[in-house]
Design a protein around this motif. Structure first.
Motif, PDB file in Angstrom:
ATOM      1  N   GLY A 294       0.584  -1.109   0.014  1.00 33.42           N
ATOM      2  CA  GLY A 294       0.261  -0.043   0.095  1.00 33.42           C
ATOM      3  C   GLY A 294       0.942   1.208  -0.004  1.00 33.42           C
ATOM      4  N   PHE A 295       0.365   2.250   0.584  1.00 32.86           N
ATOM      5  CA  PHE A 295       1.153   3.480   0.504  1.00 32.86           C
ATOM      6  C   PHE A 295       2.159   3.425   1.637  1.00 32.86           C
ATOM      7  N   THR A 296       3.476   4.021   1.475  1.00 32.78           N
ATOM      8  CA  THR A 296       4.308   3.960   2.651  1.00 32.78           C
ATOM      9  C   THR A 296       4.914   5.457   2.563  1.00 32.78           C
ATOM     10  N   GLY A 297       5.603   5.573   3.971  1.00 32.96           N
ATOM     11  CA  GLY A 297       6.326   6.844   4.217  1.00 32.96           C
ATOM     12  C   GLY A 297       7.672   6.577   4.792  1.00 32.96           C
ATOM     13  N   ARG A 298       8.651   7.440   4.633  1.00 33.13           N
ATOM     14  CA  ARG A 298       9.999   7.081   5.291  1.00 33.13           C
ATOM     15  C   ARG A 298      10.051   7.504   6.651  1.00 33.13           C
ATOM     16  N   ASP A 299       9.407   8.372   7.085  1.00 29.47           N
ATOM     17  CA  ASP A 299       9.545   9.062   8.359  1.00 29.47           C
ATOM     18  C   ASP A 299       8.559   8.361   9.301  1.00 29.47           C
ATOM     19  N   MET A 300       8.713   7.900  10.353  1.00 24.96           N
ATOM     20  CA  MET A 300       7.632   7.439  11.351  1.00 24.96           C
ATOM     21  C   MET A 300       6.617   7.978  11.739  1.00 24.96           C
ATOM     22  N   LEU A 301       7.371   9.273  12.520  1.00 25.45           N
ATOM     23  CA  LEU A 301       6.393  10.168  13.013  1.00 25.45           C
ATOM     24  C   LEU A 301       5.508  10.999  12.314  1.00 25.45           C
ATOM     25  N   ARG A 302       5.746  11.181  10.797  1.00 22.17           N
ATOM     26  CA  ARG A 302       5.243  11.910   9.953  1.00 22.17           C
ATOM     27  C   ARG A 302       3.979  11.055   9.283  1.00 22.17           C
ATOM     28  N   ALA A 303       4.624   9.675   9.079  1.00 22.63           N
ATOM     29  CA  ALA A 303       3.494   8.642   8.957  1.00 22.63           C
ATOM     30  C   ALA A 303       2.392   8.606   9.888  1.00 22.63           C
ATOM     31  N   ASP A 304       2.834   8.674  11.180  1.00 25.23           N
ATOM     32  CA  ASP A 304       1.854   8.771  12.364  1.00 25.23           C
ATOM     33  C   ASP A 304       0.881   9.618  12.124  1.00 25.23           C
TER      34      ASP A 304
END
Length: 247
Positions: free
Chosen positions: A174-184
């Motif tokens: 699915g969609f993913t992000g590099r930064d854990m906190l911004r993904a949250d």
């Protein structure tokens, strides 16, 4: 940064790795001039040099990320802005494509923009809209806020549309992000149940990052460029997502 250096950085970010000789041909200047430009760009941490090549660097700096596919991102932002109606309250995440939305809001009336990005907020200062900048832990490089306080602020906000960036997509992840906190933060936005819109260039498709954004079913539309492959178009459509291709 002069015009030639902007062109160089655009090519480096688009190709990830490009030779000095190729840049010399593109810019119609000597390799000595290109090396001088690369030295300046490396000193400012826009790229790195490696044995006759210029190599892109992964960075959260918004200005640097914006230079990658800049002209295309402008087209995407212009189209995204056309979906925003007078009187709406909308959410802008912190991606580089999202930041470009700010320049296309001059004709909107009674608009409220909620954002986690101080960079976006600064670009909106000349626009005729109200701006709500949320609180939280400040990430200096990306110029965005994250963390539990940001989530708490989002719980108190209501908006009709949310525009968000991604760092990757495959059908498996699915969609993913590099930064854990911004993904949250993105996941907290998704939980609000607004019309969730992904704004990204097609280079992100096929890439995999650590942090999931979603689920995919929570997103209603993807706005991207017309280089998106037919395979990814079909995968997104099969997931119930409207795909808007901008040439």
């Amino acid at each position: 940064m002069n015009d030639r250096q902007q062109i160089i950085l655009q090519w480096v970010n688009d190709k990830q790795r490009i030779s000095v000789s190729e840049l010399s041909q593109i810019c119609q200047v000597s390799e000595v001039t290109i090396r001088h430009d690369l030295t300046q760009l490396e000193q400012r941490h826009y790229l790195r040099r490696a044995h006759g090549f210029a190599v892109a660097i992964q960075t959260d700096d918004v200005d640097t990320r914006m230079m990658s596919n800049f002209a295309q991102k402008q087209k995407l932002a212009r189209f995204a802005a056309s979906l925003i109606q007078d009187g709406e309250t909308v959410f802008f995440e912190s991606g580089s494509s999202i930041a470009l939305l700010a320049q296309y809001l001059a004709d909107k009336k009674n608009l409220t923009v909620i954002t986690v990005s101080s960079y976006v907020a600064s670009l909106l200062k000349s626009m005729p809209c109200d701006v709500v900048l949320l609180g939280g832990m400040y990430q200096k490089t990306s110029q965005t806020v994250v963390g539990p306080l940001t989530r708490l602020c989002l719980q108190q906000m209501n908006f009709s549309k949310a525009f968000m960036g991604i760092d990757g997509f495959t059908v498996a992840t699915g969609f993913t992000g590099r930064d854990m906190l911004r993904a949250d933060v993105v996941n907290a936005v998704v939980e609000k149940g607004a019309e969730n819109i992904v704004l990204t260039d097609s280079s992100k498709f096929g890439q995999i990052n650590l942090n999931p954004l979603g689920p995919v079913s929570a997103f209603s539309r993807v706005i991207t460029d017309d280089k998106l492959t037919e395979e990814y178009q079909q995968q997104l459509s099969a997931a119930g997502i409207q795909v808007s291709l901008v040439g």
